[in-house]
Write a protein that holds these residues in place. Structure first.
Motif, mmCIF file in Angstrom:
data_model
loop_
_atom_site.group_PDB
_atom_site.id
_atom_site.type_symbol
_atom_site.label_atom_id
_atom_site.label_comp_id
_atom_site.label_asym_id
_atom_site.label_seq_id
_atom_site.Cartn_x
_atom_site.Cartn_y
_atom_site.Cartn_z
ATOM 1 N N THR A 251 -24.218 -18.149 -18.907
ATOM 2 C CA THR A 251 -24.477 -19.256 -17.989
ATOM 3 C C THR A 251 -23.897 -20.544 -18.575
ATOM 4 O O THR A 251 -23.462 -20.584 -19.731
ATOM 5 N N GLU A 301 -23.349 -9.109 -9.869
ATOM 6 C CA GLU A 301 -24.550 -9.107 -9.029
ATOM 7 C C GLU A 301 -25.682 -8.319 -9.688
ATOM 8 O O GLU A 301 -26.835 -8.744 -9.707
ATOM 9 N N SER A 304 -27.089 -10.196 -12.783
ATOM 10 C CA SER A 304 -27.863 -11.370 -12.355
ATOM 11 C C SER A 304 -29.218 -10.927 -11.815
ATOM 12 O O SER A 304 -30.264 -11.505 -12.130
ATOM 13 N N ILE A 319 -23.120 -19.285 -13.496
ATOM 14 C CA ILE A 319 -22.454 -18.402 -14.459
ATOM 15 C C ILE A 319 -21.120 -19.053 -14.830
ATOM 16 O O ILE A 319 -20.333 -19.415 -13.954
#
Ligand code: FAD
Length: 406
Positions: A251, A301, A304, A319
């Protein structure tokens, strides 16, 4: 004009290779370079390291660099324990700050069967001298107040295995530190030099064919990780290793919210916060075998989603980067080290999968000892290639960071 000190310009030497060396190492990743360093430190410096790409450009440059010793088996625990001990002094040993930060580690348990496994690990760890204990949800929150213990949700956190000496280091620094010190001691490092064949005489391996010509050696170490199976196929040797991509991401930098590395095999995620504030996020290997190093939207995806289960406070974080490296996975999630029957002079150092960064110091030290003493050190005897024929698998899968999706 920018000033570059001579020290920085000459981290390691590169020239034309000689016709013969005592030891040739294929692969300038963290394992090949640590082997070169421990050989040279023990007086064997007529050593050449060849890499088809840049120094450390394989999985070593892509590692999330978690170092721990809380494994499950009587073979794995002492091996990783000794590596962690070497990491504790590595900055001093290499005169290079590897930014080793012993932040501790929490392996989260969400079910009775998870707790059974974590209890086994805790007891075996303690019996074999590794600091590790089961802690309660209240104690977990004292260490990580931002963690969602998922009370009332599926997979609540009911305990954790706490391993205080675990940590992280800067992966490039470990690679550069080993390369620089090995080079200072006389080792020659040749990036952008591919090994594309072997020189054989009966059952003896006498040298390698490279893009810079044929070079002979008494000992040849293959430390080529994800490419081990293809390099060995040049000699018609089949390894029980499949190559899988492993993806990770970070991140944007955030204020400090995490103090340890946390991992949940059930929720397929691990995370920790770097000194810069970025949250490093990883998970299992991709569900298919390939040599592609392209990052995918699917894994972005998935990772996360997995990590937000544990750290919903990250929902608005952006991110910054996502990347992929290749992992040489063995069926029992343990490495392959040692001599190869029927190929005298050849030594394997591979099968590092998703767990190899933490093993580099002890793998290099023991591989160097094996070459110097012509004898396999006790610590690595269980990791021989022949274990797959003898049915003596080590089975470290239960202590993998995040269980595979397949
Ligand atoms: C995203 C990701 C996260 C990870 N996180 C962790 C972690 O947190 N903790 C941990 O312990 N491990 C982790 N790992 C695993 C770890 O990074 C690897 O196991 C380790 O770096 C392997 O090091 P190596 O030196 O064996 O291989 P590599 O670094 O891959 O080096 C092998 C080298 O061999 C060279 N080569 C291949 N074929 C040839 C040839 N024919 N001729 C010449 N050179 C050749 C390649 O170019 C390469 O540079 C992670 C891996 C990835 C991808």
């Amino acid at each position: 004009m920018r000033f570059i000190s001579p020290e920085i310009k000459n981290m390691w030497s590169s020239s034309q290779p000689n016709d013969k060396y005592d030891v040739i190492i294929i692969g300038a990743g963290v394992h090949g370079l640590s082997t070169a360093y421990y050989l040279a430190r023990n007086g064997i410096n007529n050593v050449a390291v060849f890499d088809k790409g840049y120094v450390g450009g394989g999985a070593s440059a892509r590692s999330t660099a978690i170092i721990r010793a809380n494994y499950l088996t009587a073979e794995g625990i002492p091996f990783f324990r000794e590596s962690l001990k070497l990491y504790e002094d590595l900055s001093k040993e290499l005169s290079f700050n590897i930014l080793f930060n012993q932040m501790g580690r929490l392996d989260l348990g969400h079910s009775e069967s998870d707790i059974f496994n974590l209890n086994l690990r805790s007891e075996f760890n303690q019996a074999l001298g590794v600091e590790s204990k089961i802690i309660s949800p209240e104690e977990i929150l004292e260490i990580e107040p931002k963690l969602d213990l998922r009370i009332g949700k599926p997979h609540p956190v009911i305990a954790a295995l706490y391993h205080p000496p675990a940590g992280t280091a800067r992966h490039d620094a470990v690679v550069w530190g080993y390369a620089r010190e090995a080079s200072k001691l006389g080792v020659k490092i040749f990036p952008f030099t591919e090994v594309n064949g072997f020189v054989l005489s009966g059952q003896r391996v006498q040298g390698v064919k490279t893009t810079k010509g044929q070079i002979l050696a008494d000992n040849i170490v293959s430390a080529t990780a994800a490419w081990s199976s293809s390099v060995m196929s040049l000699m018609d040797i089949t390894l029980p290793i499949s190559t899988y991509p492993l993806q990770a991401m970070v991140t944007e930098p955030l204020k400090p919210i995490l103090s340890a590395t946390i991992s949940s095999p059930k929720l397929h995620a691990y995370a920790y916060q770097t000194d810069r504030g970025e949250i490093v996020i990883g998970g299992p290997v991709d569900p298919y075998s390939t040599f592609s190093q392209k990052s995918t939207l699917f894994m972005l995806e998935e990772l996360s989603t997995f990590v937000l289960e544990l750290l919903p406070c990250l929902r608005d974080a952006n991110i910054l980067r996502q990347w992929t490296g290749l992992c040489d996975m063995t069926p029992d999630y343990a490495p392959v080290m040692g001599f190869v029957e029927g190929a005298k002079g050849l030594i394997l150092n591979c099968g590092w999968g998703t767990w190899g960064f933490k093993a580099a110091p002890i793998s290099g030290k023991t591989t160097a000892e094996l070459i110097m003493n012509h004898k396999v050190p006790d610590l690595i005897k269980p990791f021989s290639l022949s274990r797959f024929e003898d049915g003596e698998l080590v089975n470290e899968k239960a202590s993998a960071t995040a269980a595979a999706l397949h």
